[in-house]
Write an enzyme that holds these catalytic residues in place. Structure first.
Site, PDB file in Angstrom:
ATOM      1  N   SER A 112     -44.676 -36.597 -15.493  1.00  0.00           N
ATOM      2  CA  SER A 112     -45.260 -36.260 -14.186  1.00  0.00           C
ATOM      3  C   SER A 112     -46.542 -37.031 -13.924  1.00  0.00           C
ATOM      4  O   SER A 112     -47.391 -37.187 -14.810  1.00  0.00           O
ATOM      5  CB  SER A 112     -45.596 -34.773 -14.129  1.00  0.00           C
ATOM      6  N   HIS A 169     -49.313 -31.204  -9.154  1.00  0.00           N
ATOM      7  CA  HIS A 169     -48.980 -30.127 -10.104  1.00  0.00           C
ATOM      8  C   HIS A 169     -49.546 -30.390 -11.498  1.00  0.00           C
ATOM      9  O   HIS A 169     -49.608 -29.475 -12.323  1.00  0.00           O
ATOM     10  CB  HIS A 169     -47.466 -29.873 -10.142  1.00  0.00           C
ATOM     11  N   ASP A 228     -47.376 -33.483  -3.329  1.00  0.00           N
ATOM     12  CA  ASP A 228     -47.673 -33.383  -4.766  1.00  0.00           C
ATOM     13  C   ASP A 228     -48.529 -34.562  -5.252  1.00  0.00           C
ATOM     14  O   ASP A 228     -48.082 -35.394  -6.042  1.00  0.00           O
ATOM     15  CB  ASP A 228     -46.352 -33.309  -5.534  1.00  0.00           C
TER      16      ASP A 228
END
Length: 255
Positions: A211, A69, A116
């Protein structure tokens, strides 16, 4: 429990502003401490337009592993990678990116990313030095056991509602919780490509801007990447991480 779309907070920090309800974890740590020089020699800051938005890890001189992402909204020409510095904005070595490959199975459902992971190829190799090293990948199928303490690091926000990044790298250690317990918290949306870690009472977690950054075991082995969660460090909601051991074939095929 509220539907996932209302609960989930992604952990990427957009280059210009924090997102709303669903927001990738981008940059700092809640309830942690300052990391020491050389403690995470493989961590990198990913930036666009001079702004940090995600973390990543150096797998070798030419390759960064990060969250999917963090990668789907950028072309290689828009981003840079900084290694070997405790600060995201300066120091160390900063290079460009020649290609970005997102796992072909990457998907989102109600804002929750699955599969992911992405691999970035660097336009200029980053060699090891006194402050730069390459991460140790996990064994295929590795799945951190409940109760195991893991450590994550990043430049993300230090509280859920913060809009500013700390300048210096932070770290925090959190215990793994079982997938069954995590599914109870989130309503059965935790796949086998994910694992969860956090305190039941909250207070320690990755957060917006973290992230794609590492979560490692006591031997420094990369067990996962920061992915998503409900807010940051909220009681009853663990942080959710990419289970890298379940996605290793994709990573290895692009090293």
């Amino acid at each position: 429990m509220a539907p996932a779309s209302a609960v989930v907070s992604a952990l990427m920090l957009p280059a210009l502003a924090l997102g709303a309800a669903i927001e990738p974890r981008g940059a700092e740590i809640v309830g942690g401490t300052t990391a020491a020089a050389g403690e995470f020699p493989y961590i990198v800051s990913l930036s666009s337009g001079g702004s940090h938005f995600c973390g990543g890890v150096l797998a070798n001189a030419n390759t960064v592993i990060t969250a999917g992402h963090c990668s789907v909204d950028f072309s290689a020409s828009q981003v840079k990678v900084r290694a070997g510095s405790l600060t995201w904005a300066s120091g160390g070595t900063q290079v460009g990116v020649s290609s970005i490959t997102v796992n072909p199975s990457y998907t989102t459902k109600n804002g929750v990313p699955d599969f992911d992971v992405a691999v970035w190829k660097l336009s200029t190799p980053i060699q090891t030095s006194s402050t730069i090293g390459y991460v140790t990948l996990p064994a295929s199928g590795s799945d951190p056991a409940a109760g195991t303490t893991l450590t994550t690091a990043g430049w993300g926000t230090t509280s859920e509602n913060s809009n500013s990044l700390p300048s210096r790298l932070n770290k925090v250690s959190v215990p793994v919780i079982s997938r069954a317990s995590c599914n109870s918290e989130y309503g059965n949306i935790i796949s086998n490509n994910m694992f969860c870690a956090g305190l039941s009472q909250g207070g320690k977690d990755s957060c917006s801007g973290d992230s794609g950054g590492p979560i490692v075991d006591s031997n420094g082995v990369l067990q996962g990447l920061v992915s998503w969660g409900q807010g940051c460090a909220e009681a009853g909601f663990a942080g959710v991480y990419v289970r890298l051991g379940n996605l290793l074939s994709f990573v290895n095929s692009h090293l």
